[in-house]
Design a protein around this motif. Structure first.
Motif, PDB file in Angstrom:
ATOM      1  N   SER A 124     -17.679   3.364  -7.092  1.00 42.76           N
ATOM      2  CA  SER A 124     -18.979   2.765  -7.425  1.00 42.76           C
ATOM      3  C   SER A 124     -19.038   1.307  -6.974  1.00 42.76           C
ATOM      4  O   SER A 124     -19.453   0.419  -7.713  1.00 42.76           O
ATOM      5  N   VAL A 125     -18.632   1.109  -5.747  1.00 47.94           N
ATOM      6  CA  VAL A 125     -18.572  -0.245  -5.195  1.00 47.94           C
ATOM      7  C   VAL A 125     -19.990  -0.820  -5.073  1.00 47.94           C
ATOM      8  O   VAL A 125     -20.936  -0.109  -4.726  1.00 47.94           O
ATOM      9  N   ASN A 126     -20.121  -2.087  -5.358  1.00 46.55           N
ATOM     10  CA  ASN A 126     -21.413  -2.752  -5.171  1.00 46.55           C
ATOM     11  C   ASN A 126     -21.220  -4.001  -4.301  1.00 46.55           C
ATOM     12  O   ASN A 126     -20.094  -4.367  -3.960  1.00 46.55           O
ATOM     13  N   THR A 127     -22.316  -4.631  -3.971  1.00 40.96           N
ATOM     14  CA  THR A 127     -22.256  -5.760  -3.036  1.00 40.96           C
ATOM     15  C   THR A 127     -21.431  -6.921  -3.580  1.00 40.96           C
ATOM     16  O   THR A 127     -20.888  -7.706  -2.810  1.00 40.96           O
ATOM     17  N   GLU A 128     -21.348  -7.008  -4.891  1.00 42.70           N
ATOM     18  CA  GLU A 128     -20.546  -8.095  -5.479  1.00 42.70           C
ATOM     19  C   GLU A 128     -19.052  -7.869  -5.334  1.00 42.70           C
ATOM     20  O   GLU A 128     -18.260  -8.770  -5.625  1.00 42.70           O
ATOM     21  N   ASP A 129     -18.662  -6.693  -4.894  1.00 44.45           N
ATOM     22  CA  ASP A 129     -17.244  -6.408  -4.678  1.00 44.45           C
ATOM     23  C   ASP A 129     -16.795  -6.798  -3.273  1.00 44.45           C
ATOM     24  O   ASP A 129     -15.594  -6.758  -2.973  1.00 44.45           O
ATOM     25  N   ALA A 130     -17.717  -7.155  -2.425  1.00 44.35           N
ATOM     26  CA  ALA A 130     -17.367  -7.554  -1.064  1.00 44.35           C
ATOM     27  C   ALA A 130     -16.608  -8.873  -1.097  1.00 44.35           C
ATOM     28  O   ALA A 130     -17.081  -9.860  -1.670  1.00 44.35           O
ATOM     29  N   ALA A 131     -15.431  -8.875  -0.495  1.00 47.50           N
ATOM     30  CA  ALA A 131     -14.577 -10.063  -0.528  1.00 47.50           C
ATOM     31  C   ALA A 131     -13.338  -9.785   0.299  1.00 47.50           C
ATOM     32  O   ALA A 131     -13.131  -8.665   0.785  1.00 47.50           O
ATOM     33  N   VAL A 132     -12.506 -10.805   0.430  1.00 44.57           N
ATOM     34  CA  VAL A 132     -11.160 -10.600   0.958  1.00 44.57           C
ATOM     35  C   VAL A 132     -10.263 -10.321  -0.242  1.00 44.57           C
ATOM     36  O   VAL A 132     -10.240 -11.103  -1.196  1.00 44.57           O
ATOM     37  N   TYR A 133      -9.562  -9.222  -0.190  1.00 43.64           N
ATOM     38  CA  TYR A 133      -8.682  -8.817  -1.280  1.00 43.64           C
ATOM     39  C   TYR A 133      -7.240  -9.159  -0.934  1.00 43.64           C
ATOM     40  O   TYR A 133      -6.769  -8.853   0.177  1.00 43.64           O
ATOM     41  N   TYR A 134      -6.566  -9.761  -1.886  1.00 43.45           N
ATOM     42  CA  TYR A 134      -5.181 -10.168  -1.700  1.00 43.45           C
ATOM     43  C   TYR A 134      -4.273  -9.412  -2.655  1.00 43.45           C
ATOM     44  O   TYR A 134      -4.538  -9.357  -3.856  1.00 43.45           O
ATOM     45  N   CYS A 135      -3.205  -8.889  -2.106  1.00 40.02           N
ATOM     46  CA  CYS A 135      -2.167  -8.285  -2.924  1.00 40.02           C
ATOM     47  C   CYS A 135      -1.217  -9.391  -3.375  1.00 40.02           C
ATOM     48  O   CYS A 135      -0.881 -10.286  -2.588  1.00 40.02           O
ATOM     49  N   ALA A 136      -0.799  -9.314  -4.609  1.00 46.08           N
ATOM     50  CA  ALA A 136       0.121 -10.309  -5.157  1.00 46.08           C
ATOM     51  C   ALA A 136       1.306  -9.600  -5.783  1.00 46.08           C
ATOM     52  O   ALA A 136       1.156  -8.523  -6.381  1.00 46.08           O
ATOM     53  N   TYR A 137       2.461 -10.215  -5.667  1.00 49.00           N
ATOM     54  CA  TYR A 137       3.702  -9.579  -6.124  1.00 49.00           C
ATOM     55  C   TYR A 137       4.567 -10.588  -6.825  1.00 49.00           C
ATOM     56  O   TYR A 137       4.713 -11.742  -6.388  1.00 49.00           O
ATOM     57  N   GLY A 138       5.137 -10.160  -7.940  1.00 52.48           N
ATOM     58  CA  GLY A 138       6.002 -11.065  -8.664  1.00 52.48           C
ATOM     59  C   GLY A 138       6.956 -10.324  -9.570  1.00 52.48           C
ATOM     60  O   GLY A 138       6.911  -9.087  -9.660  1.00 52.48           O
ATOM     61  N   PRO A 139       7.797 -11.031 -10.285  1.00 56.63           N
ATOM     62  CA  PRO A 139       8.714 -10.419 -11.228  1.00 56.63           C
ATOM     63  C   PRO A 139       7.963 -10.022 -12.500  1.00 56.63           C
ATOM     64  O   PRO A 139       6.737 -10.017 -12.534  1.00 56.63           O
ATOM     65  N   TYR A 140       8.696  -9.753 -13.533  1.00 55.56           N
ATOM     66  CA  TYR A 140       8.094  -9.407 -14.811  1.00 55.56           C
ATOM     67  C   TYR A 140       7.164 -10.531 -15.265  1.00 55.56           C
ATOM     68  O   TYR A 140       7.551 -11.695 -15.300  1.00 55.56           O
ATOM     69  N   ILE A 141       5.940 -10.158 -15.575  1.00 59.52           N
ATOM     70  CA  ILE A 141       4.957 -11.113 -16.090  1.00 59.52           C
ATOM     71  C   ILE A 141       4.435 -10.563 -17.402  1.00 59.52           C
ATOM     72  O   ILE A 141       4.103  -9.374 -17.493  1.00 59.52           O
ATOM     73  N   ILE A 142       4.354 -11.394 -18.402  1.00 60.72           N
ATOM     74  CA  ILE A 142       3.848 -10.907 -19.684  1.00 60.72           C
ATOM     75  C   ILE A 142       2.387 -10.498 -19.523  1.00 60.72           C
ATOM     76  O   ILE A 142       1.659 -11.042 -18.682  1.00 60.72           O
ATOM     77  N   VAL A 143       1.971  -9.540 -20.318  1.00 63.91           N
ATOM     78  CA  VAL A 143       0.654  -8.946 -20.167  1.00 63.91           C
ATOM     79  C   VAL A 143      -0.444 -10.001 -20.193  1.00 63.91           C
ATOM     80  O   VAL A 143      -1.375  -9.972 -19.385  1.00 63.91           O
ATOM     81  N   SER A 144      -0.331 -10.951 -21.095  1.00 63.97           N
ATOM     82  CA  SER A 144      -1.385 -11.961 -21.240  1.00 63.97           C
ATOM     83  C   SER A 144      -1.506 -12.870 -20.024  1.00 63.97           C
ATOM     84  O   SER A 144      -2.497 -13.589 -19.889  1.00 63.97           O
ATOM     85  N   SER A 145      -0.513 -12.842 -19.153  1.00 63.24           N
ATOM     86  CA  SER A 145      -0.537 -13.705 -17.960  1.00 63.24           C
ATOM     87  C   SER A 145      -0.710 -12.929 -16.663  1.00 63.24           C
ATOM     88  O   SER A 145      -0.725 -13.537 -15.585  1.00 63.24           O
ATOM     89  N   MET A 146      -0.849 -11.625 -16.740  1.00 67.57           N
ATOM     90  CA  MET A 146      -0.935 -10.823 -15.520  1.00 67.57           C
ATOM     91  C   MET A 146      -2.191 -11.126 -14.722  1.00 67.57           C
ATOM     92  O   MET A 146      -2.249 -10.847 -13.530  1.00 67.57           O
ATOM     93  N   SER A 147      -3.197 -11.696 -15.320  1.00 63.85           N
ATOM     94  CA  SER A 147      -4.424 -12.032 -14.601  1.00 63.85           C
ATOM     95  C   SER A 147      -4.393 -13.446 -14.017  1.00 63.85           C
ATOM     96  O   SER A 147      -5.363 -13.876 -13.394  1.00 63.85           O
ATOM     97  N   GLN A 148      -3.298 -14.127 -14.232  1.00 63.68           N
ATOM     98  CA  GLN A 148      -3.176 -15.498 -13.741  1.00 63.68           C
ATOM     99  C   GLN A 148      -2.361 -15.540 -12.460  1.00 63.68           C
ATOM    100  O   GLN A 148      -1.367 -14.842 -12.323  1.00 63.68           O
ATOM    101  N   GLN A 149      -2.738 -16.403 -11.538  1.00 59.78           N
ATOM    102  CA  GLN A 149      -2.083 -16.431 -10.227  1.00 59.78           C
ATOM    103  C   GLN A 149      -0.672 -17.002 -10.280  1.00 59.78           C
ATOM    104  O   GLN A 149       0.173 -16.641  -9.458  1.00 59.78           O
ATOM    105  N   PHE A 150      -0.393 -17.879 -11.242  1.00 50.67           N
ATOM    106  CA  PHE A 150       0.856 -18.631 -11.199  1.00 50.67           C
ATOM    107  C   PHE A 150       2.103 -17.758 -11.307  1.00 50.67           C
ATOM    108  O   PHE A 150       3.174 -18.134 -10.856  1.00 50.67           O
ATOM    109  N   GLY A 151       1.988 -16.566 -11.912  1.00 52.30           N
ATOM    110  CA  GLY A 151       3.171 -15.735 -12.094  1.00 52.30           C
ATOM    111  C   GLY A 151       3.597 -14.967 -10.854  1.00 52.30           C
ATOM    112  O   GLY A 151       4.722 -14.466 -10.784  1.00 52.30           O
ATOM    113  N   TYR A 152       2.717 -14.884  -9.893  1.00 53.54           N
ATOM    114  CA  TYR A 152       3.009 -14.110  -8.687  1.00 53.54           C
ATOM    115  C   TYR A 152       3.681 -14.998  -7.652  1.00 53.54           C
ATOM    116  O   TYR A 152       3.207 -16.091  -7.361  1.00 53.54           O
ATOM    117  N   LYS A 153       4.749 -14.502  -7.068  1.00 48.17           N
ATOM    118  CA  LYS A 153       5.535 -15.312  -6.149  1.00 48.17           C
ATOM    119  C   LYS A 153       5.179 -15.077  -4.681  1.00 48.17           C
ATOM    120  O   LYS A 153       5.441 -15.929  -3.832  1.00 48.17           O
TER     121      LYS A 153
END
Length: 126
Positions: A85-114
């Motif tokens: 159900s993609v809409n026009t607001e989903d158009a963007a450049v998508y980036y994959c991010a990878y990191g070690p164990y990140i606590i759930v409350s921080s998984m939406s934050q960029q700083f934990g991904y290496k």
């Protein structure tokens, strides 16, 4: 070092579906967290979804809940982002991010991904 290979982007019609893939290789972490962020020109990079291996925790941005699904692939350190159900607001450049164990409350934050992928374009247009 870890290398991230993203694939699956492209053009999709409004209301359509697309699946993004990201595979990590090299000196991978165990456990690991993988996520997707997206960015429009001139805007801040924003969180989309993330998955943490070991426990299978997933986190989604409110804007994609119920439409996008992040899942682990059969291959180690591989994730998919199923976009429905993609809409026009989903158009963007998508980036994959990878990191070690990140606590759930921080998984939406960029700083934990290496490590970050180079980005893959998703265009939504009829």
């Amino acid at each position: 070092q870890v290398q991230l290979e993203e694939s699956g982007g492209g053009l999709v019609q409004p209301g359509g579906s697309l699946r993004l893939s990201c595979a990590a290789s090299g000196q991978t972490f165990s456990p690991y967290t993988m996520g997707w962020f997206r960015q429009l020109p001139g805007k801040e990079r924003e969180f989309v979804a993330a998955l943490r291996w070991r426990g299978g925790h997933t986190v989604y941005a409110d804007s994609v809940k119920g439409r996008f699904t992040i899942s682990r692939g059969n291959a180690e350190s591989t994730v998919f982002l199923q976009m429905n159900s993609v809409n026009t607001e989903d158009a963007a450049v998508y980036y994959c991010a990878y990191g070690p164990y990140i606590i759930v409350s921080s998984m939406s934050q960029q700083f934990g991904y290496k490590y970050w992928g180079q980005g893959i374009q998703v265009t939504v247009s009829s």
